[in-house]
Design an enzyme around this catalytic site. Structure first.
Site, PDB file in Angstrom:
ATOM      1  N   ASP A 119       2.520  13.593  -7.077  1.00  0.00           N
ATOM      2  CA  ASP A 119       2.324  13.049  -5.795  1.00  0.00           C
ATOM      3  C   ASP A 119       2.199  13.749  -4.404  1.00  0.00           C
ATOM      4  O   ASP A 119       2.424  13.364  -3.467  1.00  0.00           O
ATOM      5  CB  ASP A 119       3.774  12.003  -5.803  1.00  0.00           C
ATOM      6  N   GLU A 122       6.412   5.162   0.327  1.00  0.00           N
ATOM      7  CA  GLU A 122       6.996   6.254   1.082  1.00  0.00           C
ATOM      8  C   GLU A 122       5.836   7.231   1.666  1.00  0.00           C
ATOM      9  O   GLU A 122       6.284   7.996   2.694  1.00  0.00           O
ATOM     10  CB  GLU A 122       7.939   6.968   0.169  1.00  0.00           C
ATOM     11  N   LYS A 138      -0.022  14.610   2.125  1.00  0.00           N
ATOM     12  CA  LYS A 138       1.124  13.958   1.584  1.00  0.00           C
ATOM     13  C   LYS A 138       1.684  14.880   0.531  1.00  0.00           C
ATOM     14  O   LYS A 138       1.049  15.123  -0.432  1.00  0.00           O
ATOM     15  CB  LYS A 138       0.782  12.532   1.023  1.00  0.00           C
ATOM     16  N   ARG A 177       3.163   6.725   3.231  1.00  0.00           N
ATOM     17  CA  ARG A 177       2.678   6.451   4.382  1.00  0.00           C
ATOM     18  C   ARG A 177       3.629   6.540   5.549  1.00  0.00           C
ATOM     19  O   ARG A 177       3.447   6.966   6.639  1.00  0.00           O
ATOM     20  CB  ARG A 177       2.434   4.778   4.712  1.00  0.00           C
ATOM     21  N   ASP A 227       9.228   2.710  -2.053  1.00  0.00           N
ATOM     22  CA  ASP A 227       8.326   3.409  -3.109  1.00  0.00           C
ATOM     23  C   ASP A 227       7.145   3.565  -2.161  1.00  0.00           C
ATOM     24  O   ASP A 227       6.086   3.910  -2.566  1.00  0.00           O
ATOM     25  CB  ASP A 227       8.141   2.473  -4.231  1.00  0.00           C
ATOM     26  N   ASP A 281       8.148  11.233  -6.872  1.00  0.00           N
ATOM     27  CA  ASP A 281       8.175  10.014  -6.453  1.00  0.00           C
ATOM     28  C   ASP A 281       8.695   9.132  -7.194  1.00  0.00           C
ATOM     29  O   ASP A 281       8.323   8.370  -8.342  1.00  0.00           O
ATOM     30  CB  ASP A 281       6.761   9.461  -5.787  1.00  0.00           C
ATOM     31  N   LYS A 284      11.111   2.967  -9.525  1.00  0.00           N
ATOM     32  CA  LYS A 284       9.585   2.738 -10.411  1.00  0.00           C
ATOM     33  C   LYS A 284       9.998   2.444 -11.834  1.00  0.00           C
ATOM     34  O   LYS A 284      11.170   2.823 -12.258  1.00  0.00           O
ATOM     35  CB  LYS A 284       8.602   3.821 -10.389  1.00  0.00           C
TER      36      LYS A 284
END
Ligand code: BES
Ligand code: MN
Ligand code: ZN
Length: 500
Positions: A287, A348, A264, A350, A346, A269, A276
């Site tokens: 991230d 995201e 990933k 996956r 959020d 993010d 967030k």
């Protein structure tokens, strides 16, 4: 800082490092220096609480009648328990004490360790790499760092009889450490420096080591039908990228299927429209830690010319809110053909991995896939920062990874998957939704989601949200980006997937 190996010399200047066992008897070089200094070492030990246990150290400044400016005694613990990892921690322990001490050179004196299973050469090589790992600093943005905060050590000389063997053993370890540093650099860099295109350009540099690097932009990904990954990057001004790395260390004639690692790489993010909270949002530059582990692994394997065929795939996107951003409730179609209702923008990571995993198994038909991702805050609730969470459909692969984890010290702990958890991500409008039941097993529902895109390939998902970044110093790493995953996966490849 550079590291060398040579014959023992008792006339070395600068700092001397000596390793001590719990019986506290001074042997070899240690007894010689003690004698030279009129018993300074024995008296220092007697005057202190130093017991020779692992993690302990005792510093003796300016001992009389020796050329050394200081002697650092480092505890090793029980000799029969000394292994690669404890040697690394001992080397790191010395560096923690000395790196900014003002000393320019460290001489590490290594004798045969009575009762230890590890050879002096292997011990020396691992002490050296531990010292190297612990010396990492990310200081390129300080313009006025005071001198006494700057590392002073320029060279470490590891001294032992069998220095030639130690040097040989150290060579591949040093390559791995350099790859860990690369991963730490990538994770430490802020989002305005590392965004999908600049990140892809950094990865492209691995071609110099013999890694094949392909970069797919949004146009190519659209053609492949990667609607899940593309939806995440849709709100950003920065174009998403998918980077495919291949290291072919086996002969061209080899029929062995490759092994594959997927990461990933969310370079920042913000949460997207499901924004967030502001406090702590700056942390989300890390991230992309999963992808950095994959990129670091590829650098390590190429650097030490590993005899294995390995694929690395990283999905690089920036998750931002804007007028073009994906909305909660949107339905996207993944490359697998499965549709996804995006409940929370959020969740995201996956969505990025769904397409990256599908692409990887579809194109390469690998023996297995391991993905790494800073995927869920919930994994920190379950495991804190001590262990990464692992999830798998293959017990034998888990056993191999767990072995590699014990040897590298990058800890993992397995959590379950099951059909009942899987139901939590069924959607009423599409094949699945991207979040499970609120407040319930969030790391597992994320893993269940990923499992829907592995197409029965043997697979492990490693959730590194708690281990990619350290808020306090660790044995082998100053606080900050850890490079978690590089050493774990390098060890897995080395022990189980390389031709000898
Ligand atoms: N990147 C985060 C996970 C994360 C959170 C990593 C904190 C490190 C520290 C991920 O994209 C995320 O936001 N996950 C959500 C999922 C939720 C919306 C289902 C989370 O964990 O809150
Ligand atoms: Mn998120
Ligand atoms: Zn994320």
């Amino acid at each position: 800082m550079n590291i060398g190996f040579s014959k023992t010399s008792l006339s070395a200047k600068g700092a001397l490092v000596l390793f001590i066992l719990p019986h506290l008897k001074l042997a070899g070089a240690a007894s010689e220096i003690d004698r030279q200094s009129g018993g300074a070492l024995k008296r220092a030990i007697a005057a202190s609480r130093f017991k020779g246990n692992a993690g302990e150290k005792l510093e003796i400044l300016a001992p009389a009648n020796t050329p050394a400016s200081r002697v650092l005694l480092v505890g090793l613990g029980k000799p029969q328990e000394i292994n690669d990892l404890s040697a690394e921690k001992a080397g790191a322990n010395a560096v923690t004490q000395l790196l900014t001490s003002g000393e320019k050179t460290i001489s590490v004196l290594i004798d045969v360790i009575e009762g230890a299973k590890i050879s002096p050469a292997a011990f020396a090589a691992h002490v050296a790499v531990g010292a190297q790992l612990r010396s990492y600093r990310f200081d390129r943005y300080f313009t006025k760092q005071p001198d006494n905060k700057k590392p002073s050590v320029e060279r470490i000389e590891v001294m032992l009889d069998d220095h030639a063997s130690a040097k040989k053993l150290f060579k591949p370890l040093e390559k791995v450490a350099e790859a860990v540093f690369f991963a730490r650099d990538l994770v430490s860099e802020p989002g305005n420096v590392i965004y999908p295109k600049s990140y892809a350009a950094e990865i492209k540099k691995l071609e110099a080591l013999g890694v094949e690097v392909e970069i797919l932009g949004e146009k190519e990904m659209r053609k492949l039908g990667m609607g899940s990954l593309l939806g995440v990057g849709q709100g950003s001004e920065n174009e998403s990228q998918l980077v495919v790395m291949q290291w072919r260390g086996l002969p061209k004639t080899s029929k062995v299927k490759p092994i594959a690692f997927v990461g990933k790489g969310v370079t920042f993010d913000s949460g997207g429209i499901s924004l967030k909270p502001g406090a702590g949002m700056e942390d989300m530059k890390f991230d992309m830690g999963g992808s950095a582990a994959v990129v670091g692994l590829m650098k390590a394997l190429a650097g030490r010319k590993a005899k294995a065929n390995v694929v690395g795939v990283v999905g690089l996107v920036e998750n931002m809110p804007s007028g073009k951003a994906q909305r909660p409730g949107d339905v996207v179609k993944s490359m697998s053909g499965q549709t996804i209702e995006v409940i929370n923008t959020d969740a995201e990571g996956r969505l990025v991995l769904a397409d990256a995993l599908w692409y990887t198994q579809d194109r390469f038909k690998p023996q297995f896939m391991i993905d790494l991702a800073t995927l869920t805050g919930a994994i920190i609730v379950s495991l804190g920062h001590e262990n990464a969470g692992i999830f798998s459909n293959d017990d034998a692969l888990v056993k191999k990874l767990t072995d590699a984890s014990e040897k590298s010290g990058e800890n993992v702990w397995r959590l379950p998957l099951s059909d009942t958890y899987d139901k939590d991500i069924d959607s009423s409008i599409a094949d699945m939704k991207n979040v499970g039941a609120a407040g319930s097993a969030g790391s597992i529902s994320a893993a269940q989601f990923l499992q829907r895109f592995v197409n029965k390939t043997p697979w492990i998902h490693i959730d590194i949200a708690g281990t990619a970044w350290a808020k306090k110093d660790l044995p082998l790493c100053q606080k900050g980006a850890t490079g978690y995953g590089v050493r774990l996966l390098d060890r897995l490849v080395r022990d189980h997937y390389e031709e000898k």
